[in-house]
Design a protein around this motif. Structure first.
Motif, short mmCIF file in Angstrom:
data_model
loop_
_atom_site.label_atom_id
_atom_site.label_comp_id
_atom_site.label_asym_id
_atom_site.label_seq_id
_atom_site.Cartn_x
_atom_site.Cartn_y
_atom_site.Cartn_z
N TYR A 59 -51.44 -21.67 23.27
CA TYR A 59 -50.75 -22.90 22.86
C TYR A 59 -49.23 -22.72 22.81
CZ TYR A 59 -55.47 -24.08 21.29
OH TYR A 59 -56.83 -24.32 21.22
N LEU A 75 -41.73 -26.99 23.86
CA LEU A 75 -42.23 -28.18 24.53
C LEU A 75 -41.28 -29.36 24.35
CD1 LEU A 75 -46.07 -28.05 23.82
CD2 LEU A 75 -44.81 -27.31 25.85
N VAL A 96 -45.39 -30.46 31.98
CA VAL A 96 -46.28 -29.60 31.19
C VAL A 96 -47.72 -30.10 31.33
CG1 VAL A 96 -46.83 -28.70 28.90
CG2 VAL A 96 -44.44 -29.09 29.56
N THR A 97 -48.64 -29.20 31.63
CA THR A 97 -50.05 -29.57 31.74
C THR A 97 -50.89 -28.69 30.84
OG1 THR A 97 -50.45 -28.07 33.59
CG2 THR A 97 -49.78 -30.33 34.14
N PHE A 98 -52.05 -29.21 30.45
CA PHE A 98 -53.04 -28.41 29.74
C PHE A 98 -53.76 -27.52 30.75
CE2 PHE A 98 -52.44 -31.92 26.75
CZ PHE A 98 -52.36 -31.22 25.54
N HIS A 99 -54.51 -26.57 30.26
CA HIS A 99 -55.21 -25.63 31.14
C HIS A 99 -56.19 -26.33 32.08
CE1 HIS A 99 -54.42 -22.49 27.77
NE2 HIS A 99 -53.38 -22.60 28.58
N MET A 104 -49.62 -33.11 29.73
CA MET A 104 -49.36 -33.34 28.32
C MET A 104 -48.43 -34.54 28.17
SD MET A 104 -47.15 -31.14 25.58
CE MET A 104 -45.68 -32.00 26.16
N ASP A 165 -55.10 -30.74 22.68
CA ASP A 165 -55.61 -31.73 23.63
C ASP A 165 -56.22 -32.92 22.91
OD1 ASP A 165 -56.76 -33.08 25.74
OD2 ASP A 165 -58.29 -31.56 26.14
N THR A 179 -51.50 -25.57 26.30
CA THR A 179 -50.48 -25.58 27.35
C THR A 179 -49.87 -24.20 27.53
OG1 THR A 179 -48.73 -26.13 25.78
CG2 THR A 179 -49.90 -27.98 26.81
N ASN A 198 -52.23 -18.24 33.05
CA ASN A 198 -52.22 -19.64 33.43
C ASN A 198 -51.27 -19.80 34.61
OD1 ASN A 198 -52.05 -22.43 33.62
ND2 ASN A 198 -50.94 -22.70 31.68
N TYR A 201 -48.50 -22.52 34.44
CA TYR A 201 -47.71 -22.55 33.21
C TYR A 201 -46.33 -23.13 33.48
CZ TYR A 201 -45.66 -20.91 28.82
OH TYR A 201 -45.04 -20.85 27.59
N TRP A 202 -45.88 -23.97 32.58
CA TRP A 202 -44.59 -24.63 32.73
C TRP A 202 -43.41 -23.68 32.58
CZ3 TRP A 202 -41.36 -24.10 28.61
CH2 TRP A 202 -41.93 -23.75 27.39
#
Length: 499
Positions: A59, A75, A96-99, A104, A165, A179, A198, A201-202
């Motif tokens: 997270y 974030l 930014v995206t979730f897994h 997001m 989420d 994220t 990930n 990852y952003w």
């Protein structure tokens, strides 16, 4: 040895296997972490000790408080306060995206803040979350907070609330869908959990391909595995473990959070001999803080009189000599008020926290010197905690966490400092009012006066006597470098590099 001196100074019942297959990565690309407490939930809001390592893998929060009190955006792309300090506009980072691949949005931030204000899950941050009067999302990248609290306390909240989420609220504890720089791949309760990088990852990609958290209940086994190379990193290590590893080639040690925990003496002000304020003040005079720091804590301890973090120097100006060690003055106070021979039960739970036992023995000796005999009662942590919650104690060798947080956040989140329901029985309308002033949106002059009254009240009533910080220590192999930590000692392994 250097001692800093400052007055401030949901359970997972079966193996969880995520749909993606186990990556075939070489062992040397995996960072292997050993911890004694099982990982029983991936819900970051609960701030469980077993989840301290996994939280920053899975997270992100809106930003992170640094040891000097500055706020590093994560974030959040920007924070803008209104002139009156009652509205905070947060612009969110794009991309930014979730897994699971879902972007997001501001709705996830709103959900996360409201979730943290739910007593069933957000107990650790609930008092801070309640400082938010309302939260809105004008668009997908903007969140607007209307607040009833100080900026310092709100920043602690933004640091401690991890974005979760909102599309799958029933899977928060089991999916780990965040994220963060790593995603959950496999979980075997009581044994091992694997996280893999990930790839979407952003932020900056982490160095290790994966992280294994291995459950090693026995400290000596963990030490042996670190020495043999079976483990790379121990996020929590006792002073004894650090001393044992001091001269071991290939092993390095350090302090994650100098003020992450604080040793203190806690007293019942309503029942028993400690209901007498003169006795409590005499006990404060009889605490040899320097000896406790040297003999019990060792390297890195920060002496405490008032509980505030070392960086909060403005909170304690003028109180530099407020907690002197003076057995003669303590003895005179005891004799003046006819307290000589008063026996006090001294409760501790040394099996769980050995430093509590060491401190109790030193304080017991000093109290004997001023005519106050004490009887140490050593209990399990569970038994001591229950007696504390029942207010069934006189004097307790105690510890509180979050000693590096803002003073405002400490007043709101650490139970012994509460104006009510603090289990010591301390109660004062003025103290309650002053806590409301300093944690609210009052004028600067009003806040300054309130802090003076709070400090004076703590020293005169002496229901909780901070002694010295209990640093959170770590150990690792030399192949691991650049691990960072948050203010509470939670490791941030995304920054770690492997040789």
């Amino acid at each position: 040895m250097t001692i800093k001196t400052s007055i401030v100074a949901l359970a997972l019942g079966a193996t969880l296997t995520v749909a993606t297959p186990m990556l075939a990565v070489a062992q040397e690309d995996i960072l292997r972490v050993g911890q004694s407490v099982d990982l029983t939930s991936f819900d970051p809001t609960q701030l469980r000790i077993g989840s301290y390592t996994s939280t920053f893998l899975l997270y992100n929060s809106l930003g992170r408080l640094m040891p000097d009190g500055s706020f590093q955006l994560e974030l959040a792309e920007s924070l803008d306060w209104s002139e009156d300090g009652k509205t905070l506009t947060i612009q969110l980072r794009d991309g930014v995206t979730f897994h699971d691949g879902r972007p997001m949005t501001a709705a996830d931030v709103v959900f996360s803040l409201e979730y943290a204000a739910t007593p069933e899950v957000g107990a650790n941050v609930l008092p801070l979350a309640r400082l938010i009067a309302s939260v809105e999302a004008p668009d997908d990248r903007q969140v607007v907070l209307t607040v009833n609290g100080s900026q310092a306390a709100i920043l602690d909240l933004l640091d401690l609330v991890f974005i979760i989420d909102s599309a799958n609220p029933d899977a928060i504890a089991t999916s780990g869908n965040g994220t963060g720089p790593y995603r959950l791949e496999n979980h075997e309760p009581g044994r091992m959990t694997r996280f893999v990088r990930n790839e979407n990852y952003w932020g900056e990609a982490p160095d290790a391909d994966g992280v294994d958290i291995r459950i090693v209940p026995d400290a000596q086994t963990a030490v042996a595995q670190l020495q043999s190379g079976a483990l790379d990193f121990l996020p929590v290590a006792s002073r004894e473990t650090i001393d044992q590893l001091a001269n071991v080639n290939g092993v390095v040690t350090g302090i994650a959070a100098p003020e992450g925990r604080v040793l203190d003496l806690l007293m019942n002000v309503k029942d028993g001999p400690t209901a007498n304020p003169h006795l409590r003040q005499a006990i404060n005079l009889a605490i040899d803080r320097i000896r406790i720091a040297s003999d019990v804590i060792g390297e890195g301890g920060v002496l405490k009189c008032l509980p505030w973090a070392e960086r909060e120097i403005d909170r304690v100006a003028g109180y530099e000599d407020a907690c002197r060690y003076d057995l003669e003055a303590a003895r005179a106070l005891v004799e003046e008020h006819g307290l000589a021979g008063t026996e006090v039960e001294f409760m501790t739970f040394a099996p769980a926290v050995p430093e509590l036992g060491g401190m109790a023995q030193i304080v017991q000796y000093s109290l004997g010197e001023i005519g106050i005999p004490t009887r140490i009662v050593d209990l399990s942590e569970a038994a001591a905690t229950q007696r504390y919650r029942d207010s069934d104690f006189e004097l307790e060798s105690h510890t509180f966490a979050r000693g590096g947080r803002s003073a405002e956040a400490m007043l709101l989140t650490i139970v012994p400092f509460r104006p009510a329901n603090n289990f010591s029985g301390i109660a004062s309308e003025q103290y309650a009012t002053d806590v409301g002033i300093v944690t609210g949106n009052a004028a600067p002059d009003e806040v300054a006066d309130a802090w003076t009254r709070i400090n004076d009240f703590m020293l005169s009533e002496a229901w909780i006597l901070p002694v010295v910080s209990l640093p959170i220590r770590w150990a690792s192999s030399e192949r691991v470098e650049n691990v960072s930590f948050n203010l509470d000692g939670m490791p941030i392994l995304a920054t770690a590099t492997l040789k």
